[in-house]
Design a protein around this motif. Sequence first.
Motif, short mmCIF file in Angstrom:
data_model
loop_
_atom_site.label_atom_id
_atom_site.label_comp_id
_atom_site.label_asym_id
_atom_site.label_seq_id
_atom_site.Cartn_x
_atom_site.Cartn_y
_atom_site.Cartn_z
N ALA A 12 44.08 48.40 39.82
CA ALA A 12 44.40 48.09 38.43
C ALA A 12 45.32 49.15 37.83
CB ALA A 12 43.13 47.96 37.61
N GLU A 60 41.93 44.84 42.63
CA GLU A 60 42.03 43.40 42.45
C GLU A 60 42.48 42.72 43.74
OE1 GLU A 60 44.88 43.16 39.33
OE2 GLU A 60 43.56 44.04 37.81
N GLN A 103 37.42 41.20 41.69
CA GLN A 103 37.66 42.57 41.26
C GLN A 103 36.48 43.42 41.75
OE1 GLN A 103 38.29 42.71 36.99
NE2 GLN A 103 40.49 42.71 37.29
#
Length: 212
Positions: A98, A115, A161
């Motif tokens: 991220a 991610e 995630q």
Amino acid sequence: MSLSPRPDRARLLASDNLRMVGKLVLIAGLMFGFGYGLVPMYRAICTALGINVLSVSERNLPGQTRAGQAANTQVDRSRTITVEFDANARGPWDFKPAITSLQVHPGELATVMYEFRNRQPRTMAAQAIPSYAPKQATSYFNKLECFCFNEYTLAPQESKQWPVVFVIDPKLPKDVTTITLSYTFFEVGGKTPPAPGSVAAGPAALAGKAGS
């Protein structure tokens, strides 16, 4: 004939009542003082024993370090380490952190999210292996939570995630100011790729041996 108690008996009852009220007030005061002092006593015991207890509310938001909380005596605020995050996808899927970097103090709890999205029209099983640069930083990079070495199944076009919660040991050598954490994500069932030899997003070279 009067039913009122005699004056001496009335005085005796009043004296007993006052003593009882005094005892109750004293007990209430002691209980309040004990409850009020319990938290600092607990913290003092943990500090003396070298225990660092972190509640769930003290964990970071994704990609952020902690802020606005009591100082952790185990954090070395005289030093700042730059942690770079890298992701290598071995296949037709998206895999990235991220954020690309984060500055932390040794001993400070930090979190970064990675991610992933399966762009294939089929279900896949995959896992990740980590590596570090410089190599000497491997034993000082302590992960409290990590998705590495776990196998995950993702449906077509499914996104996920995963957090990496880590603490850098304050005993990290003074000459290390930048650490690169890299993950190679590959499909289970194929040949496990070697750890990457270089990082395109960062200046440091990655170690050839994967750390845990």
